[in-house]
Motif scaffolding. Structure first.
Motif, PDB file in Angstrom:
ATOM      1  N   ILE A   1      -0.905  -8.601  -3.136  1.00 59.13           N
ATOM      2  CA  ILE A   1      -0.106  -8.000  -4.200  1.00 59.13           C
ATOM      3  C   ILE A   1       1.250  -7.663  -3.584  1.00 59.13           C
ATOM      4  CG2 ILE A   1       0.140  -6.057  -5.799  1.00 59.13           C
ATOM      5  CD1 ILE A   1      -2.881  -5.874  -5.949  1.00 59.13           C
ATOM      6  N   PHE A   2       2.324  -8.131  -4.217  1.00 62.79           N
ATOM      7  CA  PHE A   2       3.676  -7.853  -3.730  1.00 62.79           C
ATOM      8  C   PHE A   2       4.376  -6.974  -4.752  1.00 62.79           C
ATOM      9  CE2 PHE A   2       2.457 -11.977  -1.988  1.00 62.79           C
ATOM     10  CZ  PHE A   2       2.663 -11.762  -0.624  1.00 62.79           C
ATOM     11  N   ALA A   3       5.076  -5.940  -4.265  1.00 64.65           N
ATOM     12  CA  ALA A   3       5.749  -5.013  -5.171  1.00 64.65           C
ATOM     13  C   ALA A   3       7.158  -4.738  -4.673  1.00 64.65           C
ATOM     14  CB  ALA A   3       4.952  -3.709  -5.293  1.00 64.65           C
ATOM     15  N   ASP A   4       8.113  -4.879  -5.553  1.00 59.47           N
ATOM     16  CA  ASP A   4       9.492  -4.480  -5.275  1.00 59.47           C
ATOM     17  C   ASP A   4       9.843  -3.401  -6.287  1.00 59.47           C
ATOM     18  OD1 ASP A   4      12.166  -4.663  -4.113  1.00 59.47           O
ATOM     19  OD2 ASP A   4      12.719  -5.545  -6.053  1.00 59.47           O
ATOM     20  N   ILE A   5       9.608  -2.155  -5.897  1.00 56.14           N
ATOM     21  CA  ILE A   5       9.758  -1.023  -6.806  1.00 56.14           C
ATOM     22  C   ILE A   5      10.574   0.050  -6.101  1.00 56.14           C
ATOM     23  CG2 ILE A   5       8.565   0.779  -8.091  1.00 56.14           C
ATOM     24  CD1 ILE A   5       6.158  -1.080  -8.262  1.00 56.14           C
TER      25      ILE A   5
ATOM     26  N   GLN B   1      -9.827  -0.424   2.964  1.00 57.28           N
ATOM     27  CA  GLN B   1      -8.747  -1.338   2.591  1.00 57.28           C
ATOM     28  C   GLN B   1      -9.202  -2.170   1.394  1.00 57.28           C
ATOM     29  OE1 GLN B   1      -5.623  -1.858   3.966  1.00 57.28           O
ATOM     30  NE2 GLN B   1      -5.894  -0.127   5.365  1.00 57.28           N
ATOM     31  N   PRO B   2      -8.267  -2.639   0.577  1.00 60.38           N
ATOM     32  CA  PRO B   2      -8.661  -3.550  -0.514  1.00 60.38           C
ATOM     33  C   PRO B   2      -9.283  -4.827   0.044  1.00 60.38           C
ATOM     34  CG  PRO B   2      -6.431  -2.702  -0.845  1.00 60.38           C
ATOM     35  CD  PRO B   2      -6.826  -2.307   0.533  1.00 60.38           C
TER      36      PRO B   2
ATOM     37  N   LEU C   1       0.834  -1.202   0.000  1.00 60.15           N
ATOM     38  CA  LEU C   1       0.000   0.000   0.000  1.00 60.15           C
ATOM     39  C   LEU C   1       0.867   1.251   0.000  1.00 60.15           C
ATOM     40  CD1 LEU C   1      -2.763  -1.031   2.590  1.00 60.15           C
ATOM     41  CD2 LEU C   1      -2.744  -1.352   0.119  1.00 60.15           C
ATOM     42  N   ASN C   2       1.976   1.209   0.745  1.00 57.46           N
ATOM     43  CA  ASN C   2       2.888   2.358   0.761  1.00 57.46           C
ATOM     44  C   ASN C   2       3.663   2.467  -0.546  1.00 57.46           C
ATOM     45  OD1 ASN C   2       2.169   3.036   3.405  1.00 57.46           O
ATOM     46  ND2 ASN C   2       3.694   1.642   4.274  1.00 57.46           N
ATOM     47  N   THR C   3       4.120   1.329  -1.054  1.00 61.71           N
ATOM     48  CA  THR C   3       4.908   1.349  -2.281  1.00 61.71           C
ATOM     49  C   THR C   3       4.109   1.897  -3.457  1.00 61.71           C
ATOM     50  OG1 THR C   3       6.200  -0.554  -1.518  1.00 61.71           O
ATOM     51  CG2 THR C   3       6.236  -0.086  -3.880  1.00 61.71           C
TER      52      THR C   3
ATOM     53  N   THR D   1       0.843   1.797 -12.147  1.00 62.01           N
ATOM     54  CA  THR D   1      -0.537   1.983 -12.629  1.00 62.01           C
ATOM     55  C   THR D   1      -1.335   0.695 -12.490  1.00 62.01           C
ATOM     56  OG1 THR D   1       0.180   3.684 -14.207  1.00 62.01           O
ATOM     57  CG2 THR D   1      -1.952   2.615 -14.622  1.00 62.01           C
ATOM     58  N   LEU D   2      -0.745  -0.425 -12.938  1.00 65.91           N
ATOM     59  CA  LEU D   2      -1.417  -1.712 -12.820  1.00 65.91           C
ATOM     60  C   LEU D   2      -1.722  -2.035 -11.361  1.00 65.91           C
ATOM     61  CD1 LEU D   2      -2.391  -4.500 -13.723  1.00 65.91           C
ATOM     62  CD2 LEU D   2       0.011  -5.246 -13.756  1.00 65.91           C
ATOM     63  N   GLY D   3      -0.728  -1.902 -10.497  1.00 62.40           N
ATOM     64  CA  GLY D   3      -0.917  -2.259  -9.093  1.00 62.40           C
ATOM     65  C   GLY D   3      -1.898  -1.349  -8.378  1.00 62.40           C
ATOM     66  N   LEU D   4      -1.776  -0.030  -8.586  1.00 64.30           N
ATOM     67  CA  LEU D   4      -2.638   0.904  -7.869  1.00 64.30           C
ATOM     68  C   LEU D   4      -4.085   0.803  -8.330  1.00 64.30           C
ATOM     69  CD1 LEU D   4      -2.914   3.103  -5.800  1.00 64.30           C
ATOM     70  CD2 LEU D   4      -2.222   4.785  -7.520  1.00 64.30           C
ATOM     71  N   LEU D   5      -4.319   0.658  -9.631  1.00 67.16           N
ATOM     72  CA  LEU D   5      -5.692   0.515 -10.121  1.00 67.16           C
ATOM     73  C   LEU D   5      -6.324  -0.768  -9.603  1.00 67.16           C
ATOM     74  CD1 LEU D   5      -5.648   1.844 -13.801  1.00 67.16           C
ATOM     75  CD2 LEU D   5      -5.928   3.065 -11.650  1.00 67.16           C
TER      76      LEU D   5
END
Length: 788
Positions: A376-380, A35-36, A6-8, A348-352
């Motif tokens: 959803i996992f993000a390493d950005i 929350q999602p 959520l922070n990323t 964009t994909l993750g946030l939408l």
């Protein structure tokens, strides 16, 4: 959903964009708790509510939720027997008043919006509990700011009236000091208040001039604030009234607190629903301002975002892209140079996806789909840490290691610059191994990279596709458009050449580049060129389709206008025809009346009564009926004209009741009118309620010449005595003919004949009732008689 993603993906910034649209504390709390969600039912329910908010916003400008404070603390105090103050009661009153307003709002909305357009809100409104008497009492007694009104009680109104009168007397009395010859003894010619009593500022040397009591003095001691002897009694009375006012106000607050105490649960529930409506309002307005749409929810995680835009980027600058995943492929590898938009595409994909799973509309074109991911996992981004002695590569590896053990088929992984920060050859190999490990768990993944080895990976691995960010070779600038199916090519040498690096250096660099790499870049360039041609053709085709649709709408609009004009001309022609028919009816009535008079005078019947009725009916049939529009009222009216054999009907042209015997043709019925059977057009018929059966049966004797009796008796122009004689005979003849009712036309004139007929009908035992005819059948110039 883990808080790190959520922070990323800057989920909190989206919530901050929503906040200004809220007007209630409960709505703000709903946003804080947002929350999602991870179930299809919950996500669809939240999207349905947002859709309802959008529909209400489109139709009525939104749900009219007022600014509401949090009343939970007030209700807790009330639960332990405390008395609420005016401000707290005012906030409770606003909740009840808003409840009443929203209930009325949705009742009105129901008439304008089909129920199937609003999916859930009408059901939620039904949960609101309106307390009319409590609301009226609170609104009458307490203003919005908590001030107790004069109407709160008769006693309070009386006390405050006395206070105002006393204050006026005091000011008038003290006005003599500030405006008269005594003003020279004052420091300032004003009236002020000290210790809740009216005083005047007197110079210290003149303190004995006015008598009374000193209540205060200035800092210098040169001014004394004195209550003059002459107003002391008035100040005492004012003080007593003020004490009485406070006591009455406290009594009113206790009374109102006790009034709402039994309804604590209902009021709390109402406040929660109103806050929920406020939150729905905010989601709808946010969607409207962002030009967002409702996505479909795919339980199988088939994601298709049409012209997706990042919600936190200026809409005038953001580039929209089509993004798909989980349909034909589970993994996407995006390659290309820096600053080309790869990271923004991931975000964009993750946030939408997070927004949609939270029940928010997203900035995409209609027809888009989203998945339902449990995680959803993000390493950005670069998360190197000096304090923890972590390099960029180490921080990325820690992130990836943390989610590799958690992912499954319901997860989405977003990795930026996979394998970066170390030796390119080892980094590429590690990236391939990580992608294989993610794919082995059927997890969907989108990764960006610079490594050319991953371009071949996208071709060789099943369920994997290459993608790149478009690069304009002419300007050497990125266009930020996503090209799915085409790997990114290296543009370093071209950029160096265009920036002025000597040709010899560029040529030497090309010679050092292996042949496979050059061939791959040439293949990619050819793919990009062909894709560009296809997209240009597609744009041209879309433009042609848009022009065709515009022309179709224009032709349709003009055709509708033509149809409306044609219908209006037909209606105008009918009105004109009806005018002519009405004039003809007036003349025909005069002729028929004259014929009747001549027949009565001669004692012969050359023209039978039923022939006159047929002739008049034929004339009435010329009248044109206006076209019914398709609305609820006229549909109900149309239902009255659905006839069946045995129905009681009213023949409008004669004003007589009859019974339908059988259908004669498509638009006509045989109608029994007394002893007459006539063919009547169904447009001249109106279904009526059957008359109640008489209590006793009575035999009816019909004479041989009963068929010569008219259902109407016209006495206009007949002398009073002759008219009364004709009425007596006519009533007898009508009874013998078995008529249920007749009409006596006597005209208006002086009213003598009308009064005589009325007295006669009152005295006749066979008459059940009588009344003046309808305005379009003679009004008070004719009397309709009903027989027993």
């Amino acid at each position: 959903m883990n808080s790190k993603v959520l922070n990323t993906l800057e989920y909190q910034q989206v919530k901050q964009q929503l906040a200004p649209y809220l007007v209630s504390a409960t709505g703000q709390q709903a946003l804080n708790d947002l929350q999602p969600m991870t179930t299809v039912a919950d996500i669809q329910r939240a999207l349905d509510e947002t859709n309802d908010g959008v529909e209400v916003y489109r139709l009525k400008g939104g749900i009219p939720v007022a600014r509401l404070a949090d009343i939970q603390p007030h209700m807790k105090r009330l639960a332990i027997g405390a008395t609420l103050n005016g401000s707290e009661l005012g906030q409770v009153a606003r909740v009840l008043r808003t409840t009443r307003a929203i209930t009325r709002f949705f009742a009105d909305l129901l008439a304008d919006a089909p129920e199937n357009d609003i999916r859930h809100l009408f059901d939620e409104v039904d949960e609101l509990v309106t307390l009319p008497e409590v609301t009226k009492r609170l609104v009458t007694a307490i203003e919005g700011d908590g001030h107790i009104t004069d109407d709160a009680s008769p006693e309070l109104s009386h006390i405050r009236g006395s206070i105002r009168r006393t204050e006026t007397e005091i000011r008038n009395q003290m006005g003599h000091y500030t405006r008269g010859h005594d003003a020279k003894y004052l420091s300032d010619p004003i009236i002020t208040i000290r210790n809740d009593r009216y005083v005047i500022p007197v110079k210290a040397e003149n303190r004995g001039r006015f008598g009374g009591i000193v209540h205060d003095q200035s800092a210098s001691g040169q001014t004394l604030f004195i209550e003059p002897q002459a107003v002391m009694a008035l100040n005492d009375r004012l003080r007593q009234n003020q004490v009485a006012e406070k006591q009455e106000e406290q009594r009113i607050l206790e009374e109102l607190s006790n009034l709402i105490a039994p309804y604590q649960e209902e009021i709390i529930h109402n406040a929660a629903i109103l806050g929920h409506f406020d939150f729905i309002n905010a989601k709808a307005r946010y969607a409207h301002d962002m030009h967002a749409t409702e996505p479909e929810v795919s339980p199988t995680n088939e994601v298709y975002l049409r012209q997706a835009r990042h919600p936190l980027i200026d809409p005038r600058k953001v580039v929209a892209n089509d993004i798909s995943l989980g349909i034909d492929y589970q993994a996407m590898v995006i390659t290309g140079p820096n600053t080309g938009g790869k990271t923004i595409t991931l975000k964009t994909l993750g946030l939408l996806q997070l927004m949609a799973q939270s029940g928010l509309f997203i900035p995409v074109e209609a027809g888009s789909r989203v998945g339902v991911y449990h995680e959803i996992f993000a390493d950005i981004g670069d998360e190197q840490s000096i304090e923890q002695n972590l390099s960029t590569f180490s921080s990325h590896m820690e992130n990836i290691e943390s989610f590799l053990a958690q992912i499954d088929e319901h997860s989405l992984v977003l990795v930026d610059e996979l394998g970066a920060g170390t030796d390119p050859q080892e980094g590429a190999a590690l990236a391939i191994a990580i992608l294989d490990a993610i794919g082995a768990k059927s997890t969907q993944v989108v990764a960006t990279t610079h490594y050319p080895e991953l371009k071949a990976y996208g071709f060789n691995r099943p369920d994997t596709i290459n993608a790149s960010m478009e690069f304009d070779e002419q300007t050497l600038k990125p266009t930020y458009r996503l090209l799915v199916g085409i790997p990114g090519r290296s543009n370093a040498l071209d950029i160096a050449q265009r920036l002025g690096i000597p040709q010899s250096i560029v040529d030497q660099a090309r010679s050092l580049t292996d042949t496979d790499s050059q061939d791959l870049n040439a293949m990619i360039a050819d793919l990009v060129t062909k894709r560009k041609q296809v997209e240009d053709a597609q744009v041209a085709l879309k433009a042609q389709v848009a022009d065709s649709e515009k022309l179709h709408r224009q032709l349709k609009s003009e055709f509708n206008a033509y149809q409306q004009r044609k219908d209006q001309l037909i209606e105008d022609a009918k009105v004109q025809a009806n005018t002519i028919v009405e004039e003809s009816k007036t003349k025909a009535d005069a002729i028929i009346s004259d014929l009747r008079k001549k027949q009565l005078a001669s004692g012969t019947a050359n023209v039978k009564e039923n022939e006159l009725i047929d002739a008049k009916g034929a004339l009435n049939a010329l009248e044109q009926q206006p076209k019914l529009k398709k609305n609820r009222v006229l549909r109900r009216a149309k239902a009255q004209h659905e006839f069946h054999e045995g129905d009681d009907v009213l023949v409008k042209s004669y004003g007589q009741r009859g019974v339908l015997m059988r259908r004669m043709g498509k638009h006509a019925w045989e109608v029994q009118l007394g002893i007459l059977k006539m063919k009547i057009s169904d447009s001249d018929l109106e279904r009526v309620t059957p008359e109640p059966e008489p209590k006793r049966a009575r035999a009816t004797v019909q004479s041989a010449n009963a068929s010569h009796v008219s259902p109407n008796l016209d006495l206009r122009g007949v002398r009073y005595e002759d008219a009364m004689t004709q009425v007596d005979r006519y009533i007898d003849a009508a009874l013998l003919a078995g008529y249920p009712s007749v009409t006596i036309v006597h005209g208006k004139g002086t009213g003598a004949l009308r009064e005589g007929i009325t007295n006669y009908l009152k005295s006749n035992r066979q008459v059940k009732s009588f009344h003046f005819a309808a305005p379009n059948h003679g009004g008070n110039g004719a009397t309709e008689v009903q027989f027993k």
